[in-house]
Design an enzyme around this catalytic site. Sequence first.
Site, PDB file in Angstrom:
ATOM      1  N   LYS A  52     -27.445  72.958  -4.181  1.00  0.00           N
ATOM      2  CA  LYS A  52     -28.076  73.065  -5.503  1.00  0.00           C
ATOM      3  C   LYS A  52     -28.370  74.526  -5.844  1.00  0.00           C
ATOM      4  O   LYS A  52     -28.149  74.976  -6.970  1.00  0.00           O
ATOM      5  CB  LYS A  52     -29.359  72.233  -5.535  1.00  0.00           C
ATOM      6  CG  LYS A  52     -29.116  70.732  -5.541  1.00  0.00           C
ATOM      7  CD  LYS A  52     -30.385  69.940  -5.255  1.00  0.00           C
ATOM      8  CE  LYS A  52     -30.077  68.451  -5.168  1.00  0.00           C
ATOM      9  NZ  LYS A  52     -31.222  67.656  -4.694  1.00  0.00           N
ATOM     10  N   GLN A  96     -37.349  67.700  -3.268  1.00  0.00           N
ATOM     11  CA  GLN A  96     -36.248  67.106  -2.510  1.00  0.00           C
ATOM     12  C   GLN A  96     -36.753  65.913  -1.683  1.00  0.00           C
ATOM     13  O   GLN A  96     -37.720  66.013  -0.944  1.00  0.00           O
ATOM     14  CB  GLN A  96     -35.614  68.154  -1.584  1.00  0.00           C
ATOM     15  CG  GLN A  96     -34.434  67.654  -0.782  1.00  0.00           C
ATOM     16  CD  GLN A  96     -33.242  67.273  -1.653  1.00  0.00           C
ATOM     17  OE1 GLN A  96     -32.900  67.959  -2.602  1.00  0.00           O
ATOM     18  NE2 GLN A  96     -32.603  66.164  -1.326  1.00  0.00           N
ATOM     19  N   ASP A 119     -34.962  65.616 -12.203  1.00  0.00           N
ATOM     20  CA  ASP A 119     -34.363  64.503 -11.455  1.00  0.00           C
ATOM     21  C   ASP A 119     -34.414  63.197 -12.250  1.00  0.00           C
ATOM     22  O   ASP A 119     -33.688  62.255 -11.943  1.00  0.00           O
ATOM     23  CB  ASP A 119     -35.109  64.301 -10.121  1.00  0.00           C
ATOM     24  CG  ASP A 119     -34.262  64.730  -8.929  1.00  0.00           C
ATOM     25  OD1 ASP A 119     -33.032  64.865  -9.090  1.00  0.00           O
ATOM     26  OD2 ASP A 119     -34.817  64.913  -7.837  1.00  0.00           O
TER      27      ASP A 119
END
Length: 282
Positions: A52, A96, A119
């Site tokens: 990422k 994460q 997200d």
Amino acid sequence: MTQILDGKALAGKIREELKQEVQQLSKSGVTPSLTVILVGEDPASQVYVRNKERAATEVGIHSNVIRLSEETTQEELLEYVNILNHDVSVHGILVQLPLPKHIDTDAVLEAIVPEKDVDGFHPVNLGKLLQKDESIVPCTPQGIMEFFKEYNIDLIGKEMVIIGQSTIVGRPMALLGLNHGATVTVCHSRTKNLEQVAKRADILISAVGKAGLITKDFVKEGAVVIDVGINCNEAGKLCGDVDFEEVAPLTSAITPVPGGVGPMTIAMLLAQTVKNAKSKKE
């Protein structure tokens, strides 16, 4: 003739477009900024975060990774989130997953302000999706929708079968399918006659994380098959949920693993960050 849905190529195309957008934003004094919080030493998470970070930097997004130890308390983590929520220079916050067992994942995800939740897992954003508002959508389902758009796969009136009911993929994917005219069935561990249900699908999406689950017995001829699974087979090779060699000849289109859904998930994360930065500018 089976069409391979090339996520690597499509993600590359999207990143190039984002690079142009970021350059335009930069001229007006706005640099899109993404902060990722990584707690602990999970090897897979370390790889995902590095990917990422690299992809963000490549398109010109300012990327910041906060690496915290496994022993970080929930209160400490929430304080980091709170600081980022109030930092106007940060356009996207990503925690994460998975988090260490002593931390309540839902509480942490809910602490992120919905407009910075790149997200798409915040209850507000999932609730908006339920109401057909697709302004912030979980990245993997959004990436799958980009495949349909790029390869002109029409969902209207199609039977879509999704195997897996997670809030990360299965459930939001079902809502997107409904929003775009598909008739949707969501299967899970208690579904009876899974093979027969799957074989009805015009569009079959598997997101369960079980190597080789989907064989030719699950797939009707001409179906589109989307493989979200990321697994290692007995030889230690990366593979999906679908037995690609066996299933591909039956399909009209199929995603490979690797090089299918994975690159698209990261591309959608970057796209959402840039979109957030543009909305702040406006």
